[in-house]
Design a protein around this motif. Sequence first.
Motif, PDB file in Angstrom:
ATOM      1  N   LYS A 117     -78.959  76.715 -70.123  1.00 37.57           N
ATOM      2  CA  LYS A 117     -79.057  75.448 -69.396  1.00 37.57           C
ATOM      3  C   LYS A 117     -78.955  74.261 -70.342  1.00 37.57           C
ATOM      4  CE  LYS A 117     -81.640  77.040 -65.407  1.00 37.57           C
ATOM      5  NZ  LYS A 117     -80.667  76.921 -64.358  1.00 37.57           N
ATOM      6  N   ILE A 118     -79.587  74.378 -71.510  1.00 42.83           N
ATOM      7  CA  ILE A 118     -79.523  73.306 -72.498  1.00 42.83           C
ATOM      8  C   ILE A 118     -78.079  73.106 -72.953  1.00 42.83           C
ATOM      9  CG2 ILE A 118     -80.169  72.657 -74.858  1.00 42.83           C
ATOM     10  CD1 ILE A 118     -82.892  74.060 -74.290  1.00 42.83           C
ATOM     11  N   VAL A 119     -77.374  74.205 -73.199  1.00 39.10           N
ATOM     12  CA  VAL A 119     -75.967  74.124 -73.613  1.00 39.10           C
ATOM     13  C   VAL A 119     -75.136  73.488 -72.498  1.00 39.10           C
ATOM     14  CG1 VAL A 119     -73.923  75.514 -74.141  1.00 39.10           C
ATOM     15  CG2 VAL A 119     -76.087  76.019 -75.263  1.00 39.10           C
ATOM     16  N   ASP A 120     -75.378  73.888 -71.248  1.00 33.78           N
ATOM     17  CA  ASP A 120     -74.635  73.320 -70.115  1.00 33.78           C
ATOM     18  C   ASP A 120     -74.870  71.817 -70.003  1.00 33.78           C
ATOM     19  OD1 ASP A 120     -73.686  75.823 -69.514  1.00 33.78           O
ATOM     20  OD2 ASP A 120     -75.059  76.169 -67.830  1.00 33.78           O
ATOM     21  N   VAL A 121     -76.120  71.402 -70.129  1.00 34.80           N
ATOM     22  CA  VAL A 121     -76.447  69.973 -70.028  1.00 34.80           C
ATOM     23  C   VAL A 121     -75.793  69.208 -71.178  1.00 34.80           C
ATOM     24  CG1 VAL A 121     -78.332  68.297 -70.211  1.00 34.80           C
ATOM     25  CG2 VAL A 121     -78.570  70.286 -68.733  1.00 34.80           C
ATOM     26  N   ARG A 122     -75.863  69.769 -72.372  1.00 32.57           N
ATOM     27  CA  ARG A 122     -75.251  69.124 -73.542  1.00 32.57           C
ATOM     28  C   ARG A 122     -73.743  68.960 -73.336  1.00 32.57           C
ATOM     29  NH1 ARG A 122     -77.230  72.070 -78.361  1.00 32.57           N
ATOM     30  NH2 ARG A 122     -79.073  70.838 -78.003  1.00 32.57           N
ATOM     31  N   GLU A 123     -73.077  70.026 -72.834  1.00 34.10           N
ATOM     32  CA  GLU A 123     -71.637  69.952 -72.581  1.00 34.10           C
ATOM     33  C   GLU A 123     -71.319  68.920 -71.507  1.00 34.10           C
ATOM     34  OE1 GLU A 123     -70.377  73.907 -71.701  1.00 34.10           O
ATOM     35  OE2 GLU A 123     -70.427  74.529 -73.797  1.00 34.10           O
ATOM     36  N   GLU A 124     -72.144  68.857 -70.474  1.00 31.89           N
ATOM     37  CA  GLU A 124     -71.920  67.883 -69.410  1.00 31.89           C
ATOM     38  C   GLU A 124     -72.046  66.456 -69.933  1.00 31.89           C
ATOM     39  OE1 GLU A 124     -73.790  66.580 -65.095  1.00 31.89           O
ATOM     40  OE2 GLU A 124     -74.301  68.526 -65.937  1.00 31.89           O
ATOM     41  N   ILE A 125     -73.023  66.225 -70.786  1.00 28.40           N
ATOM     42  CA  ILE A 125     -73.195  64.896 -71.379  1.00 28.40           C
ATOM     43  C   ILE A 125     -71.980  64.530 -72.215  1.00 28.40           C
ATOM     44  CG2 ILE A 125     -74.517  63.596 -73.097  1.00 28.40           C
ATOM     45  CD1 ILE A 125     -77.017  65.103 -72.026  1.00 28.40           C
ATOM     46  N   LEU A 126     -71.517  65.462 -73.026  1.00 30.25           N
ATOM     47  CA  LEU A 126     -70.338  65.195 -73.850  1.00 30.25           C
ATOM     48  C   LEU A 126     -69.101  64.974 -72.988  1.00 30.25           C
ATOM     49  CD1 LEU A 126     -70.894  67.753 -76.749  1.00 30.25           C
ATOM     50  CD2 LEU A 126     -71.147  65.267 -76.823  1.00 30.25           C
ATOM     51  N   ARG A 127     -68.971  65.743 -71.909  1.00 31.03           N
ATOM     52  CA  ARG A 127     -67.837  65.597 -71.000  1.00 31.03           C
ATOM     53  C   ARG A 127     -67.860  64.211 -70.360  1.00 31.03           C
ATOM     54  NH1 ARG A 127     -68.145  70.417 -69.026  1.00 31.03           N
ATOM     55  NH2 ARG A 127     -69.740  69.908 -67.521  1.00 31.03           N
ATOM     56  N   LYS A 128     -69.050  63.759 -69.952  1.00 32.27           N
ATOM     57  CA  LYS A 128     -69.158  62.439 -69.336  1.00 32.27           C
ATOM     58  C   LYS A 128     -68.860  61.337 -70.340  1.00 32.27           C
ATOM     59  CE  LYS A 128     -72.088  63.610 -65.489  1.00 32.27           C
ATOM     60  NZ  LYS A 128     -73.343  63.428 -64.805  1.00 32.27           N
ATOM     61  N   ARG A 129     -69.223  61.532 -71.606  1.00 30.59           N
ATOM     62  CA  ARG A 129     -68.887  60.547 -72.630  1.00 30.59           C
ATOM     63  C   ARG A 129     -67.387  60.448 -72.798  1.00 30.59           C
ATOM     64  NH1 ARG A 129     -72.802  62.005 -77.403  1.00 30.59           N
ATOM     65  NH2 ARG A 129     -74.684  61.406 -76.343  1.00 30.59           N
ATOM     66  N   ARG A 130     -66.716  61.608 -72.761  1.00 27.21           N
ATOM     67  CA  ARG A 130     -65.265  61.623 -72.919  1.00 27.21           C
ATOM     68  C   ARG A 130     -64.576  61.065 -71.691  1.00 27.21           C
ATOM     69  NH1 ARG A 130     -66.143  67.008 -75.031  1.00 27.21           N
ATOM     70  NH2 ARG A 130     -65.705  67.794 -72.975  1.00 27.21           N
ATOM     71  N   ALA A 131     -65.249  61.171 -70.541  1.00 22.40           N
ATOM     72  CA  ALA A 131     -64.640  60.748 -69.290  1.00 22.40           C
ATOM     73  C   ALA A 131     -64.313  59.266 -69.351  1.00 22.40           C
ATOM     74  CB  ALA A 131     -65.589  61.030 -68.136  1.00 22.40           C
ATOM     75  N   GLY A 132     -63.434  58.855 -68.501  1.00 25.85           N
ATOM     76  CA  GLY A 132     -63.112  57.442 -68.437  1.00 25.85           C
ATOM     77  C   GLY A 132     -61.627  57.222 -68.493  1.00 25.85           C
ATOM     78  N   LYS A 133     -60.983  57.744 -69.499  1.00 30.20           N
ATOM     79  CA  LYS A 133     -59.545  57.561 -69.614  1.00 30.20           C
ATOM     80  C   LYS A 133     -58.848  58.871 -69.309  1.00 30.20           C
ATOM     81  CE  LYS A 133     -59.182  53.611 -72.506  1.00 30.20           C
ATOM     82  NZ  LYS A 133     -58.283  52.911 -73.378  1.00 30.20           N
ATOM     83  N   LEU A 134     -57.825  58.752 -68.497  1.00 33.93           N
ATOM     84  CA  LEU A 134     -57.023  59.929 -68.159  1.00 33.93           C
ATOM     85  C   LEU A 134     -55.964  60.116 -69.241  1.00 33.93           C
ATOM     86  CD1 LEU A 134     -56.529  59.217 -64.354  1.00 33.93           C
ATOM     87  CD2 LEU A 134     -58.207  60.707 -65.411  1.00 33.93           C
ATOM     88  N   PRO A 135     -55.459  61.327 -69.372  1.00 29.50           N
ATOM     89  CA  PRO A 135     -54.401  61.572 -70.359  1.00 29.50           C
ATOM     90  C   PRO A 135     -53.171  60.700 -70.079  1.00 29.50           C
ATOM     91  CG  PRO A 135     -55.246  63.640 -69.476  1.00 29.50           C
ATOM     92  CD  PRO A 135     -55.872  62.538 -68.685  1.00 29.50           C
ATOM     93  N   GLY A 136     -52.460  60.334 -71.133  1.00 28.18           N
ATOM     94  CA  GLY A 136     -51.305  59.441 -71.016  1.00 28.18           C
ATOM     95  C   GLY A 136     -50.223  59.945 -70.101  1.00 28.18           C
ATOM     96  N   ASP A 137     -49.897  61.245 -70.181  1.00 27.73           N
ATOM     97  CA  ASP A 137     -48.839  61.785 -69.315  1.00 27.73           C
ATOM     98  C   ASP A 137     -49.243  61.718 -67.847  1.00 27.73           C
ATOM     99  OD1 ASP A 137     -50.801  63.662 -69.858  1.00 27.73           O
ATOM    100  OD2 ASP A 137     -49.455  65.372 -69.626  1.00 27.73           O
ATOM    101  N   THR A 138     -50.525  61.873 -67.588  1.00 27.46           N
ATOM    102  CA  THR A 138     -51.040  61.792 -66.218  1.00 27.46           C
ATOM    103  C   THR A 138     -50.910  60.372 -65.683  1.00 27.46           C
ATOM    104  OG1 THR A 138     -52.615  63.555 -66.676  1.00 27.46           O
ATOM    105  CG2 THR A 138     -53.091  62.162 -64.801  1.00 27.46           C
ATOM    106  N   THR A 139     -51.344  59.407 -66.485  1.00 29.38           N
ATOM    107  CA  THR A 139     -51.265  58.022 -66.013  1.00 29.38           C
ATOM    108  C   THR A 139     -49.822  57.572 -65.876  1.00 29.38           C
ATOM    109  OG1 THR A 139     -51.604  57.260 -68.275  1.00 29.38           O
ATOM    110  CG2 THR A 139     -53.515  57.253 -66.844  1.00 29.38           C
ATOM    111  N   SER A 140     -48.930  58.096 -66.703  1.00 32.59           N
ATOM    112  CA  SER A 140     -47.517  57.701 -66.562  1.00 32.59           C
ATOM    113  C   SER A 140     -46.960  58.175 -65.222  1.00 32.59           C
ATOM    114  CB  SER A 140     -46.679  58.215 -67.728  1.00 32.59           C
ATOM    115  OG  SER A 140     -46.689  59.612 -67.764  1.00 32.59           O
ATOM    116  N   LEU A 141     -47.370  59.353 -64.762  1.00 28.30           N
ATOM    117  CA  LEU A 141     -46.932  59.822 -63.429  1.00 28.30           C
ATOM    118  C   LEU A 141     -47.484  58.925 -62.325  1.00 28.30           C
ATOM    119  CD1 LEU A 141     -47.394  63.691 -63.804  1.00 28.30           C
ATOM    120  CD2 LEU A 141     -45.249  62.506 -63.348  1.00 28.30           C
ATOM    121  N   LEU A 142     -48.766  58.577 -62.449  1.00 28.93           N
ATOM    122  CA  LEU A 142     -49.382  57.716 -61.441  1.00 28.93           C
ATOM    123  C   LEU A 142     -48.756  56.321 -61.457  1.00 28.93           C
ATOM    124  CD1 LEU A 142     -53.103  58.772 -61.985  1.00 28.93           C
ATOM    125  CD2 LEU A 142     -51.626  59.422 -60.080  1.00 28.93           C
TER     126      LEU A 142
END
Length: 144
Positions: A59-84
């Motif tokens: 559970k600690i590992v899962d929470v830690r990964e979720e926190i890191l994932r949320k920190r990384r969240a925000g910007k979509l990959p460049g190829d994705t945004t170019s399609l949009l």
Amino acid sequence: MSDNEDDHADSDTNLYDGGMDGLDSMGFGPLIPTENERSLMERVRLELKQELKQGYKEKIVDVREEILRKRRAGKLPGDTTSLLKAWWQSHSKWPYPTEEDKARLVRETGLQLKQINNWFINQRKRNWHINPSPSTVLKSKRKR
């Protein structure tokens, strides 16, 4: 017993009302644990801590990964945004994708439908300015 230990023992005796006989005012044993009891309590505390760590490790590992994932969240990959953005450019007059358009964009980008919807909401807020009707322009000029 050394002098320091004697002093420590004397100060421990003063912590309860039993005096030197080792009993408190109710006739029970001393309130201060012995060195052996303290050692046992520390071992039990460490064992319990280790068991809890093992039990909650995943559970600690899962929470830690979720926190890191949320920190990384925000910007979509460049190829994705170019399609949009390509879709946005080709539909700039009315940038509201249909459900079919959204489904296609989900397949092409690998994003979730919610992410697609949010991207378009944010894009419209930031970049889409509807041209005001000619009557609105005239009214605003008259007020000046």
